[in-house]
Design a protein around this motif. Structure first.
Motif, PDB file in Angstrom:
ATOM      1  N   VAL A  84      35.928  50.621  34.732  1.00 16.16           N
ATOM      2  CA  VAL A  84      36.820  50.175  35.803  1.00 16.16           C
ATOM      3  C   VAL A  84      38.244  50.646  35.515  1.00 16.16           C
ATOM      4  CG1 VAL A  84      37.722  48.167  37.038  1.00 16.16           C
ATOM      5  CG2 VAL A  84      35.355  48.161  36.219  1.00 16.16           C
ATOM      6  N   LEU A  85      38.706  50.418  34.295  1.00 19.01           N
ATOM      7  CA  LEU A  85      40.015  50.882  33.849  1.00 19.01           C
ATOM      8  C   LEU A  85      39.889  51.408  32.425  1.00 19.01           C
ATOM      9  CD1 LEU A  85      42.444  48.021  35.029  1.00 19.01           C
ATOM     10  CD2 LEU A  85      42.296  50.321  35.980  1.00 19.01           C
ATOM     11  N   THR A  91      38.809  49.723  27.094  1.00 16.71           N
ATOM     12  CA  THR A  91      38.169  50.123  28.337  1.00 16.71           C
ATOM     13  C   THR A  91      37.608  48.876  29.017  1.00 16.71           C
ATOM     14  OG1 THR A  91      37.534  52.270  27.420  1.00 16.71           O
ATOM     15  CG2 THR A  91      36.357  51.538  29.385  1.00 16.71           C
ATOM     16  N   LEU A  92      37.923  48.699  30.294  1.00 13.10           N
ATOM     17  CA  LEU A  92      37.351  47.598  31.062  1.00 13.10           C
ATOM     18  C   LEU A  92      36.041  48.083  31.662  1.00 13.10           C
ATOM     19  CD1 LEU A  92      37.625  44.726  32.211  1.00 13.10           C
ATOM     20  CD2 LEU A  92      38.860  45.707  34.155  1.00 13.10           C
ATOM     21  N   VAL A  93      34.937  47.470  31.225  1.00 13.23           N
ATOM     22  CA  VAL A  93      33.600  47.929  31.588  1.00 13.23           C
ATOM     23  C   VAL A  93      32.939  46.946  32.553  1.00 13.23           C
ATOM     24  CG1 VAL A  93      31.303  48.485  30.695  1.00 13.23           C
ATOM     25  CG2 VAL A  93      33.328  49.120  29.382  1.00 13.23           C
ATOM     26  N   HIS A  94      32.239  47.493  33.544  1.00 14.99           N
ATOM     27  CA  HIS A  94      31.453  46.691  34.480  1.00 14.99           C
ATOM     28  C   HIS A  94      29.984  46.994  34.270  1.00 14.99           C
ATOM     29  CE1 HIS A  94      29.963  46.080  38.884  1.00 14.99           C
ATOM     30  NE2 HIS A  94      29.744  44.997  38.158  1.00 14.99           N
ATOM     31  N   PHE A  95      29.185  45.946  34.046  1.00 12.60           N
ATOM     32  CA  PHE A  95      27.737  46.113  33.920  1.00 12.60           C
ATOM     33  C   PHE A  95      27.116  45.963  35.311  1.00 12.60           C
ATOM     34  CE2 PHE A  95      29.063  45.049  29.675  1.00 12.60           C
ATOM     35  CZ  PHE A  95      28.262  45.855  28.880  1.00 12.60           C
ATOM     36  N   VAL A 107      32.605  37.537  36.643  1.00 11.23           N
ATOM     37  CA  VAL A 107      33.053  37.019  35.349  1.00 11.23           C
ATOM     38  C   VAL A 107      33.635  38.139  34.503  1.00 11.23           C
ATOM     39  CG1 VAL A 107      32.327  35.890  33.203  1.00 11.23           C
ATOM     40  CG2 VAL A 107      31.322  35.173  35.380  1.00 11.23           C
ATOM     41  N   LEU A 108      34.810  37.890  33.930  1.00 14.39           N
ATOM     42  CA  LEU A 108      35.400  38.786  32.944  1.00 14.39           C
ATOM     43  C   LEU A 108      35.236  38.151  31.569  1.00 14.39           C
ATOM     44  CD1 LEU A 108      37.137  41.126  31.847  1.00 14.39           C
ATOM     45  CD2 LEU A 108      39.163  39.748  32.409  1.00 14.39           C
ATOM     46  N   VAL A 134      29.379  41.088  35.846  1.00 12.01           N
ATOM     47  CA  VAL A 134      30.032  40.886  34.555  1.00 12.01           C
ATOM     48  C   VAL A 134      30.900  42.089  34.180  1.00 12.01           C
ATOM     49  CG1 VAL A 134      29.691  40.421  32.098  1.00 12.01           C
ATOM     50  CG2 VAL A 134      28.144  39.400  33.788  1.00 12.01           C
ATOM     51  N   TYR A 135      32.129  41.790  33.764  1.00 12.79           N
ATOM     52  CA  TYR A 135      33.070  42.779  33.266  1.00 12.79           C
ATOM     53  C   TYR A 135      33.429  42.395  31.820  1.00 12.79           C
ATOM     54  CZ  TYR A 135      33.610  43.573  38.299  1.00 12.79           C
ATOM     55  OH  TYR A 135      33.365  43.824  39.630  1.00 12.79           O
ATOM     56  N   VAL A 136      33.682  43.383  30.987  1.00  8.80           N
ATOM     57  CA  VAL A 136      33.968  43.121  29.571  1.00  8.80           C
ATOM     58  C   VAL A 136      35.128  43.990  29.096  1.00  8.80           C
ATOM     59  CG1 VAL A 136      33.037  43.090  27.219  1.00  8.80           C
ATOM     60  CG2 VAL A 136      31.534  42.588  29.137  1.00  8.80           C
ATOM     61  N   THR A 137      35.975  43.408  28.243  1.00  4.79           N
ATOM     62  CA  THR A 137      37.035  44.191  27.584  1.00  4.79           C
ATOM     63  C   THR A 137      36.423  44.843  26.348  1.00  4.79           C
ATOM     64  OG1 THR A 137      37.708  42.222  26.333  1.00  4.79           O
ATOM     65  CG2 THR A 137      38.884  42.687  28.381  1.00  4.79           C
ATOM     66  N   ASP A 138      36.254  46.142  26.388  1.00  3.94           N
ATOM     67  CA  ASP A 138      35.648  46.888  25.282  1.00  3.94           C
ATOM     68  C   ASP A 138      36.773  47.522  24.462  1.00  3.94           C
ATOM     69  OD1 ASP A 138      33.880  48.085  23.621  1.00  3.94           O
ATOM     70  OD2 ASP A 138      32.985  49.430  25.105  1.00  3.94           O
ATOM     71  N   TRP A 139      37.237  46.789  23.438  1.00  2.00           N
ATOM     72  CA  TRP A 139      38.377  47.239  22.635  1.00  2.00           C
ATOM     73  C   TRP A 139      37.991  48.430  21.769  1.00  2.00           C
ATOM     74  CZ3 TRP A 139      42.547  45.088  24.459  1.00  2.00           C
ATOM     75  CH2 TRP A 139      42.461  43.816  25.049  1.00  2.00           C
ATOM     76  N   LYS A 140      38.938  49.362  21.602  1.00  2.00           N
ATOM     77  CA  LYS A 140      38.662  50.593  20.867  1.00  2.00           C
ATOM     78  C   LYS A 140      39.070  50.463  19.400  1.00  2.00           C
ATOM     79  CE  LYS A 140      39.396  53.389  25.043  1.00  2.00           C
ATOM     80  NZ  LYS A 140      40.168  54.489  25.655  1.00  2.00           N
ATOM     81  N   ASN A 141      38.396  51.239  18.564  1.00  2.00           N
ATOM     82  CA  ASN A 141      38.672  51.257  17.133  1.00  2.00           C
ATOM     83  C   ASN A 141      40.007  51.955  16.886  1.00  2.00           C
ATOM     84  OD1 ASN A 141      38.580  51.513  14.305  1.00  2.00           O
ATOM     85  ND2 ASN A 141      36.367  51.775  14.321  1.00  2.00           N
TER      86      ASN A 141
END
Length: 421
Positions: A84-85, A91-95, A107-108, A134-141
């Motif tokens: 999504v972003l 990265t904001l991910v949408h399943f 839901v985020l 469902v959306y998730v904040t996928d934080w990067k290394n």
């Protein structure tokens, strides 16, 4: 250079152990040893398999592994991960369930940035997908982010959440797990002041340190004992030459993992001894309980030094959120500005990381919110992970949250007009 050499030394040790495991597995698995039926070869091969896999997992980002979801039409719908972003640090991910109508509940899930990848919330996400978008904040290394991308501290984290909430719209329900709970609360307060109509519909805070002083744990005690100078000298290093983030100051994932394991050393030692014995007996399998757990647990990520240090100093030492004196980019953030977002806190009775009392403190800070929009739940017998994964989450907490979301989405009954007498 000193910090960079230390970082590369840790990576060299990890790489060497992985190589030793692979070598032992290969050497002890030669068919010729069948002529010498000694249990030592089976034990050596088993040790090699477990060691190689364990040290290899430490630098591999786990896959979400959510392939499909059953729907009310009786079919399994394939799940795709849509971006999504995309920001430098997240990265904001949408399943998205292919072929399924969009669900009314949105839901985020704000995943923690505390050493593990967002996939730590896999079971939480998977359990919500059948009933929600469902959306998730996928934080990067941090080791993979060039120094040119700039800094990233808790203020930047909070502003990321503000951007994500704006993008998703006011009908979103937010579930912040552990570390991001106080920052999700602050992000909601910023929106409430700047764009009241953009406040999320509901905010669920699960086992987060909103007010660490409310209940002491080993984590809060550590934060008080160690000075910031000591902490910086002890744990902060520069990313080595192997990764794109070379030169970036970080709290390395491998160092965090050593800390995690040391907290329950006896338990982890027993688990690995049992796994090696099972492998030697031929009773191990690719997806047994040990591998499923440790493939995730051992996969760690670096945090930027400024994020880790600002979290310790401002969330734990100064308790800025708990005292409602948090600032972002020089402006005060008043939690009391939240006026329409319903807030629900979840705590575990046996949580030894964020003890009962730390998270529910959020309700005290929401002075602008009517009591009808505040709720809390204390899960009996549950530890820290049990409040967002496992049977306690599945059977007790998740149904309560879905009901809470529906209650906030329900239209309010129209007021009955008063007739003049």
């Amino acid at each position: 250079m000193k910090e960079m050499m230390s970082y590369d030394l840790m990576e060299t040790i990890r790489n060497t152990n992985e190589w030793m495991g692979a070598s032992a597995r290969a050497m002890a698995s030669y068919p010729v040893w069948g002529l010498v039926p000694h249990p030592m070869f089976k034990a050596l091969s088993a040790w090699g398999r477990v060691t190689e896999r364990s040290f290899a997992r430490m630098v591999i980002k786990p896959d979400w592994g959510i392939r499909s979801v059953p729907a009310q039409d009786g079919r399994d719908h394939v799940i795709s991960e849509e971006t999504v972003l995309d920001r430098p640090f997240c990265t904001l991910v949408h399943f998205k369930a292919q072929g399924r109508p969009a669900m009314k509940r949105r839901v985020l899930v704000v995943a923690p940035m505390s050493g593990h990848y967002a996939t730590l919330t896999r079971s939480t996400v998977a359990s919500l997908i059948p009933d929600c978008e469902v959306y998730v904040t996928d934080w990067k290394n941090a080791r993979d982010i060039p120094v040119s991308a700039g800094k990233f501290d808790i203020e930047d984290y909070t502003l990321y959440l503000v951007d994500f909430l704006r993008a998703l719209g006011p009908d979103i329900n937010v579930v912040a797990i552990c570390q991001p709970a106080p920052l999700a609360l602050a992000a909601t307060a910023i929106l409430a002041e700047d764009e009241p109509e953009a406040q999320p519909r509901a905010l669920v805070l699960i086992g987060g340190p909103v007010d660490p002083d409310a209940a002491a744990t080993e984590v809060t005690d550590f934060g008080r004992r160690v000075t910031m100078g000591q902490l910086e000298q002890l744990v902060i290093q520069r990313v080595g030459f192997k990764y794109p983030g070379v030169g970036r100051m970080v709290y390395p994932g491998l160092m965090q993992l050593a800390s995690f394991i040391s907290m329950n050393l006896d338990k982890h030692t027993d688990a690995f001894q049992s796994k090696i014995i099972a492998e030697a007996k031929g009773e191990g399998s690719e997806r047994d309980k040990h591998n499923v757990f440790y493939d995730e647990y051992l996969a760690v990520m670096d945090m930027t030094a400024e994020f880790y240090l600002s979290t310790v100093e401002r969330i734990f030492k100064k308790v800025e959120i708990g005292r409602n004196c948090f600032t972002v980019a020089g402006r005060a953030v008043d939690i009391g500005r939240i006026t329409t977002t319903a807030v629900y806190t979840v705590e575990g009775e046996n949580d030894d990381i964020s003890a009962p009392g730390q998270c529910i403190a959020a309700l005290r800070l929401c002075t602008g919110l009517p009591e009808s929009k505040k709720a809390s739940h204390l899960e009996p017998g549950a530890g820290h992970y049990g409040i967002f994964a496992g049977s306690s989450w599945r059977n007790h907490i998740r149904p309560k949250l879905l009901q809470f979301f529906d209650e906030q989405a329900a239209p309010k009954p129209a007021a009955t007009p008063i007739r003049a007498v």
